[in-house]
Scaffold this motif. Sequence first.
Motif, PDB file in Angstrom:
ATOM      1  N   ASP A  27       0.819  -1.215   0.000  1.00  0.00           N
ATOM      2  CA  ASP A  27       0.000   0.000   0.000  1.00  0.00           C
ATOM      3  C   ASP A  27       0.850   1.261   0.000  1.00  0.00           C
ATOM      4  O   ASP A  27       0.463   2.276  -0.584  1.00  0.00           O
ATOM      5  CB  ASP A  27      -0.927   0.004   1.215  1.00  0.00           C
ATOM      6  N   SER A  28       1.986   1.221   0.679  1.00  0.00           N
ATOM      7  CA  SER A  28       2.843   2.399   0.750  1.00  0.00           C
ATOM      8  C   SER A  28       3.298   2.832  -0.645  1.00  0.00           C
ATOM      9  O   SER A  28       3.364   4.028  -0.954  1.00  0.00           O
ATOM     10  CB  SER A  28       4.061   2.123   1.635  1.00  0.00           C
ATOM     11  N   TYR A  29       3.609   1.850  -1.475  1.00  0.00           N
ATOM     12  CA  TYR A  29       4.020   2.151  -2.862  1.00  0.00           C
ATOM     13  C   TYR A  29       2.853   2.774  -3.625  1.00  0.00           C
ATOM     14  O   TYR A  29       3.015   3.810  -4.302  1.00  0.00           O
ATOM     15  CB  TYR A  29       4.480   0.872  -3.557  1.00  0.00           C
ATOM     16  N   VAL A  30       1.688   2.164  -3.518  1.00  0.00           N
ATOM     17  CA  VAL A  30       0.510   2.666  -4.229  1.00  0.00           C
ATOM     18  C   VAL A  30       0.175   4.079  -3.769  1.00  0.00           C
ATOM     19  O   VAL A  30      -0.111   4.967  -4.582  1.00  0.00           O
ATOM     20  CB  VAL A  30      -0.688   1.725  -4.016  1.00  0.00           C
ATOM     21  N   ASP A  31       0.224   4.320  -2.464  1.00  0.00           N
ATOM     22  CA  ASP A  31      -0.074   5.642  -1.918  1.00  0.00           C
ATOM     23  C   ASP A  31       0.863   6.698  -2.488  1.00  0.00           C
ATOM     24  O   ASP A  31       0.444   7.821  -2.801  1.00  0.00           O
ATOM     25  CB  ASP A  31       0.045   5.630  -0.393  1.00  0.00           C
ATOM     26  N   GLU A  32       2.129   6.344  -2.621  1.00  0.00           N
ATOM     27  CA  GLU A  32       3.117   7.292  -3.131  1.00  0.00           C
ATOM     28  C   GLU A  32       2.850   7.632  -4.597  1.00  0.00           C
ATOM     29  O   GLU A  32       2.933   8.796  -5.001  1.00  0.00           O
ATOM     30  CB  GLU A  32       4.520   6.696  -2.972  1.00  0.00           C
ATOM     31  N   ILE A  33       2.521   6.620  -5.388  1.00  0.00           N
ATOM     32  CA  ILE A  33       2.227   6.846  -6.801  1.00  0.00           C
ATOM     33  C   ILE A  33       0.984   7.715  -6.968  1.00  0.00           C
ATOM     34  O   ILE A  33       0.959   8.659  -7.772  1.00  0.00           O
ATOM     35  CB  ILE A  33       2.043   5.507  -7.538  1.00  0.00           C
ATOM     36  N   VAL A  34      -0.051   7.415  -6.191  1.00  0.00           N
ATOM     37  CA  VAL A  34      -1.296   8.189  -6.276  1.00  0.00           C
ATOM     38  C   VAL A  34      -1.057   9.636  -5.858  1.00  0.00           C
ATOM     39  O   VAL A  34      -1.522  10.575  -6.510  1.00  0.00           O
ATOM     40  CB  VAL A  34      -2.393   7.545  -5.414  1.00  0.00           C
ATOM     41  N   ALA A  35      -0.308   9.843  -4.778  1.00  0.00           N
ATOM     42  CA  ALA A  35      -0.013  11.201  -4.310  1.00  0.00           C
ATOM     43  C   ALA A  35       0.748  11.993  -5.367  1.00  0.00           C
ATOM     44  O   ALA A  35       0.475  13.181  -5.590  1.00  0.00           O
ATOM     45  CB  ALA A  35       0.783  11.146  -3.011  1.00  0.00           C
ATOM     46  N   ALA A  36       1.694  11.342  -6.017  1.00  0.00           N
ATOM     47  CA  ALA A  36       2.472  12.018  -7.060  1.00  0.00           C
ATOM     48  C   ALA A  36       1.582  12.406  -8.235  1.00  0.00           C
ATOM     49  O   ALA A  36       1.717  13.496  -8.807  1.00  0.00           O
ATOM     50  CB  ALA A  36       3.607  11.111  -7.531  1.00  0.00           C
ATOM     51  N   ARG A  37       0.659  11.523  -8.578  1.00  0.00           N
ATOM     52  CA  ARG A  37      -0.233  11.810  -9.708  1.00  0.00           C
ATOM     53  C   ARG A  37      -1.151  12.985  -9.380  1.00  0.00           C
ATOM     54  O   ARG A  37      -1.382  13.864 -10.222  1.00  0.00           O
ATOM     55  CB  ARG A  37      -1.035  10.559 -10.054  1.00  0.00           C
ATOM     56  N   LEU A  38      -1.655  13.029  -8.169  1.00  0.00           N
ATOM     57  CA  LEU A  38      -2.506  14.151  -7.774  1.00  0.00           C
ATOM     58  C   LEU A  38      -1.707  15.447  -7.697  1.00  0.00           C
ATOM     59  O   LEU A  38      -2.225  16.528  -8.012  1.00  0.00           O
ATOM     60  CB  LEU A  38      -3.170  13.848  -6.428  1.00  0.00           C
ATOM     61  N   GLU A  39      -0.461  15.341  -7.284  1.00  0.00           N
ATOM     62  CA  GLU A  39       0.404  16.523  -7.242  1.00  0.00           C
ATOM     63  C   GLU A  39       0.595  17.096  -8.641  1.00  0.00           C
ATOM     64  O   GLU A  39       0.579  18.313  -8.835  1.00  0.00           O
ATOM     65  CB  GLU A  39       1.751  16.153  -6.632  1.00  0.00           C
ATOM     66  N   ARG A  40       0.786  16.220  -9.621  1.00  0.00           N
ATOM     67  CA  ARG A  40       0.926  16.678 -11.006  1.00  0.00           C
ATOM     68  C   ARG A  40      -0.290  17.490 -11.433  1.00  0.00           C
ATOM     69  O   ARG A  40      -0.172  18.506 -12.121  1.00  0.00           O
ATOM     70  CB  ARG A  40       1.086  15.493 -11.950  1.00  0.00           C
ATOM     71  N   SER A  41      -1.473  17.033 -11.040  1.00  0.00           N
ATOM     72  CA  SER A  41      -2.706  17.663 -11.515  1.00  0.00           C
ATOM     73  C   SER A  41      -2.918  19.064 -10.950  1.00  0.00           C
ATOM     74  O   SER A  41      -3.782  19.799 -11.436  1.00  0.00           O
ATOM     75  CB  SER A  41      -3.911  16.784 -11.168  1.00  0.00           C
ATOM     76  N   LEU A  42      -2.125  19.449  -9.951  1.00  0.00           N
ATOM     77  CA  LEU A  42      -2.277  20.783  -9.363  1.00  0.00           C
ATOM     78  C   LEU A  42      -2.003  21.894 -10.365  1.00  0.00           C
ATOM     79  O   LEU A  42      -2.440  23.029 -10.175  1.00  0.00           O
ATOM     80  CB  LEU A  42      -1.353  20.935  -8.153  1.00  0.00           C
TER      81      LEU A  42
END
Length: 277
Positions: A131-146
């Motif tokens: 889950d830690s890996y998935v959480d990091e990928i998702v957070a990065a993707r949302l950061e891009r969308s900013l």
Amino acid sequence: MANGSRQAAWEFFGTELKRRREDAGITQVELGARVFVSGGYIGQFEQAIRKPQLDVAQRIDEALQTDGIFERLCRKLIDDPRYADYFAGVVELERLATKICEFAPTVVPGLLQTADYARAVTIAANPFKPDSYVDEIVAARLERSLILADATRPEYWVTLHENVLRVPAGGAEVMATQLEYVVRLMRSRTVMVTVLPCKVGAHASMGGMLKLMSFEDAPPVAYTETEYSGTLIDDPAVVMRAQRTYDLLRVAALSPEVSLPLIESAAEDFRRCASST
């Protein structure tokens, strides 16, 4: 990052450095003196022959008052574990772009993904990751969308293949929310979305996704990606061919006025499906 993609990103770094330096009216020798390297080194940075260390990039930002652009570029190009090696440079170029045009044949583009949709597609591709890996990928993707929430956001054009609207990634509830989010962005005129219908059949980008990025004072670049690698392209002739490909896709796609109710209808179908289970 594949060698070609990384080199193209460093060449962009060099082009941007030269432009900013010349706009400031500073010679290579003068800039070198301010950041404690030789003028020759600055010239090699600008030609992408030599890559600056992070501390040098930070001093360049300070000397040229560039608000951290070169530090961010350098960090992304050196290493960012949240992104595949071949994609790290693209992330920073998205932040600098004034216009982005994207064709998405299979999934909603990362810049438009909701957290739950991003999680679903990440887990599907990485079923054994924690889950830690998935959480990091998702957070990065949302950061891009900013970048789409910024007042200086790029003009963003997206062509979705109709398949993207039909595959229930994450289930009906997740998909309904994802498509409703795309609709909100369209209605707020944050993004221009068109749909390439299945009935079109063969189209100009059968090989996969395509992203074009334009900049205020730098040449445009193109990015293509397969399942396991990506290529950042700055060769003017190839970028021109990529632009023609996108033009052909846009001509074949439905208009935004027709695409919007189609996406809304797909979202409603998923919403009804989610409510009935």
